[in-house]
Motif scaffolding. Structure first.
Motif, PDB file in Angstrom:
ATOM      1  N   SER A  40      60.366 -39.233  26.896  1.00 20.07           N
ATOM      2  CA  SER A  40      59.045 -38.659  26.615  1.00 20.07           C
ATOM      3  C   SER A  40      57.971 -39.734  26.597  1.00 20.07           C
ATOM      4  CB  SER A  40      59.066 -37.920  25.271  1.00 20.07           C
ATOM      5  OG  SER A  40      59.974 -36.841  25.304  1.00 20.07           O
ATOM      6  N   VAL A  68      59.949 -33.628  31.229  1.00 16.53           N
ATOM      7  CA  VAL A  68      60.346 -33.743  29.824  1.00 16.53           C
ATOM      8  C   VAL A  68      60.917 -32.412  29.355  1.00 16.53           C
ATOM      9  CG1 VAL A  68      59.532 -34.092  27.460  1.00 16.53           C
ATOM     10  CG2 VAL A  68      58.662 -35.542  29.303  1.00 16.53           C
ATOM     11  N   GLN A 268      56.992 -33.178  19.249  1.00 23.32           N
ATOM     12  CA  GLN A 268      56.749 -33.570  20.630  1.00 23.32           C
ATOM     13  C   GLN A 268      55.267 -33.842  20.904  1.00 23.32           C
ATOM     14  OE1 GLN A 268      58.874 -34.320  23.242  1.00 23.32           O
ATOM     15  NE2 GLN A 268      60.296 -34.361  21.525  1.00 23.32           N
ATOM     16  N   ALA A 272      54.534 -37.744  21.902  1.00 19.77           N
ATOM     17  CA  ALA A 272      54.258 -37.850  23.340  1.00 19.77           C
ATOM     18  C   ALA A 272      52.875 -37.317  23.703  1.00 19.77           C
ATOM     19  CB  ALA A 272      55.332 -37.102  24.138  1.00 19.77           C
TER      20      ALA A 272
END
Length: 457
Positions: A40, A68, A268, A272
């Motif tokens: 990521s 991803v 996430q 990222a």
């Protein structure tokens, strides 16, 4: 507790065995999540130019983050296959196999040539990302069950949290390695070959897998369940553990997935999505962004076992629910702070990711044990895997959706926070739908259920 025919209830594992199992689970998941998360980070920093370069920065970022998501889509498949194997053959061999697959797949990602050299490079990248997803899907339930099924009844939440501790540790290791790589190389060298080094480091997982295979014993609950299965008449033995888990526990699987989706998405978009946003649109340096994400993940390391321990005292659902409520409250403020950041104005970004870390820790410290306790030992690996990994399908698209919602305009960042808040509300609803079920296969599980009655609705 009602009587139960069959083999005697397994005795609780001795403290030394519990500690060894939780340590092995923490090490295994830390390295697995390191491998999964560095992808990521690389997608946010370099894959958009190395493999998916176009004249449109948004399109390049979307293409990069789409790969991803591929890993997250593969996770339920890995969880289903490994869950069935884990319920049939044991938690330990599945954990060892998952670690080995992850080590090989991740190291090979570091060997994929740039698209300029080989036009099939993006396809190779996707295949290896699929293997990563299968591996992390396979390892999660095995690691959680190795820790929880070896734990004493009154500390199951605490010991179970060590498997979840791998999430922040893996993120810290990944960010630290990328920080060192970016600081020790020029931008040109980093984009050319230095980014590959964090992927090659994953080969260290192979001797870890061998050590777990050599020194870790199978869990008492699996051994008792296997003995009960062996004692049944041959005609009564189930043909498909996976089908049995879905048939008997569809509500538990769906509510577990719904309850965990918000946390996966928030993690996430923090590690990222936010990094890609501030480095692309706000001019913040990679080092600054990665440093504060590292600090936030490091903060989770003591908080995860703390909240796991608190779940033993006050109940899983209370602590988990507090995490969902915190995400709901913090989602929009977080994504109003991030656009207020810049090269010379770091503190809004730092505050945003640290607040997210605290909210996520409440759920991360409790979710492994909470989900595992929804299923009986005979189908626990399959059921827990499906519940947790299904949430990953939605969560894996977090960075992709972040780019799409913002659409090149930092004024749209609040939309990401609104998405997190809505998912957190859904998490609370699913949590209320989780009905605590009692299983009499072990005295430990019943004691754990009785502990959780404090917060049962």
């Amino acid at each position: 507790m009602s009587s139960h025919a069959g083999p005697a209830v397994p005795e609780a594992a001795p403290p030394r065995r519990s500690a060894r199992a939780s340590f092995a689970a923490a090490i295994a998941t830390s390295l697995e999540w390191y491998d999964f998360f560095i992808y990521s980070t690389a997608a946010a920093l370099v894959f958009n130019t190395t493999f998916f370069a176009t004249d449109d920065a948004v399109v390049s970022a979307l293409s990069s983050f789409a790969t991803v998501a591929v890993g997250f889509v593969a996770r339920p498949v890995g969880g289903a296959v490994a869950g069935a194997l884990g319920d049939r053959h044991g938690r330990k061999p599945v954990l060892v196999g998952a670690i080995s697959l992850m080590a090989v797949a991740t190291s090979l990602i570091g060997c994929v040539p740039n698209t300029e050299a080989v036009w099939l490079a993006p396809a190779l990248l996707v295949i290896l990302r699929l293997c990563q997803g299968l591996a992390v899907g396979a390892q999660w339930s095995s690691a959680v069950l190795v820790a929880t099924e070896n734990a004493p009844a009154h500390l199951r939440g605490f010991y179970g949290s060590f498997a979840q501790l791998g999430v922040p540790i893996g993120a810290v290791l990944g960010n630290a390695v990328f920080l060192i790589a970016t600081a020790a190389s020029s931008a040109e060298a980093f984009s050319s070959w230095v980014w590959r080094i964090p992927f090659w480091i994953s080969l260290v997982m192979l001797p870890i897998a061998f050590a777990i295979h050599r020194f870790l014993a199978e869990t008492p609950e699996f051994e008792a369940a296997a003995a009960r299965a062996a004692a049944r008449p041959k005609a009564e033995v189930r043909r498909s553990v996976f089908v049995e888990a879905v048939r008997r526990n569809p509500g538990a699987i769906l509510t577990a997935a719904g309850a965990n989706t918000a946390g996966v998405v928030l993690f996430q978009v923090t590690v990222a999505g936010s990094v890609q946003f501030v480095t692309t649109y706000l001019g913040m340096g990679r080092t600054s962004a990665l440093t504060w994400v590292l600090v936030a993940c490091a903060l989770m390391m003591p908080l995860v076992p703390l909240f796991g321990w608190l779940s033993d005292r006050f109940g899983r659902r209370l602590i988990f629910g507090l995490g969902a409520a915190a995400m709901m409250v913090w989602g929009v403020p977080m994504w109003l702070l991030i656009p207020a950041s810049g090269p010379d104005r770091i503190w809004p970004f730092a505050l945003a990711v640290i607040g997210a870390a605290v909210a996520m820790s409440l759920q991360t410290g409790t979710q492994g044990t909470l989900i595992a306790e929804l299923f009986p030992p005979e189908v626990r690996s399959s059921g827990a895997s499906l519940g947790y990994q299904t949430a990953g399908i939605v969560g894996g698209f977090g960075p992709f959706v972040t780019v799409a919602l913002i659409d090149g305009d930092s004024a749209n960042a609040w939309r990401v926070g609104a998405l997190v808040a809505v998912l957190a509300m859904a998490s609370l609803v699913c949590l209320q739908l989780i009905i605590r079920r009692r299983y009499h296969s072990t005295s430990e599980h019943v004691a754990s259920d009785e502990t959780d009655v404090v917060t049962a609705s």
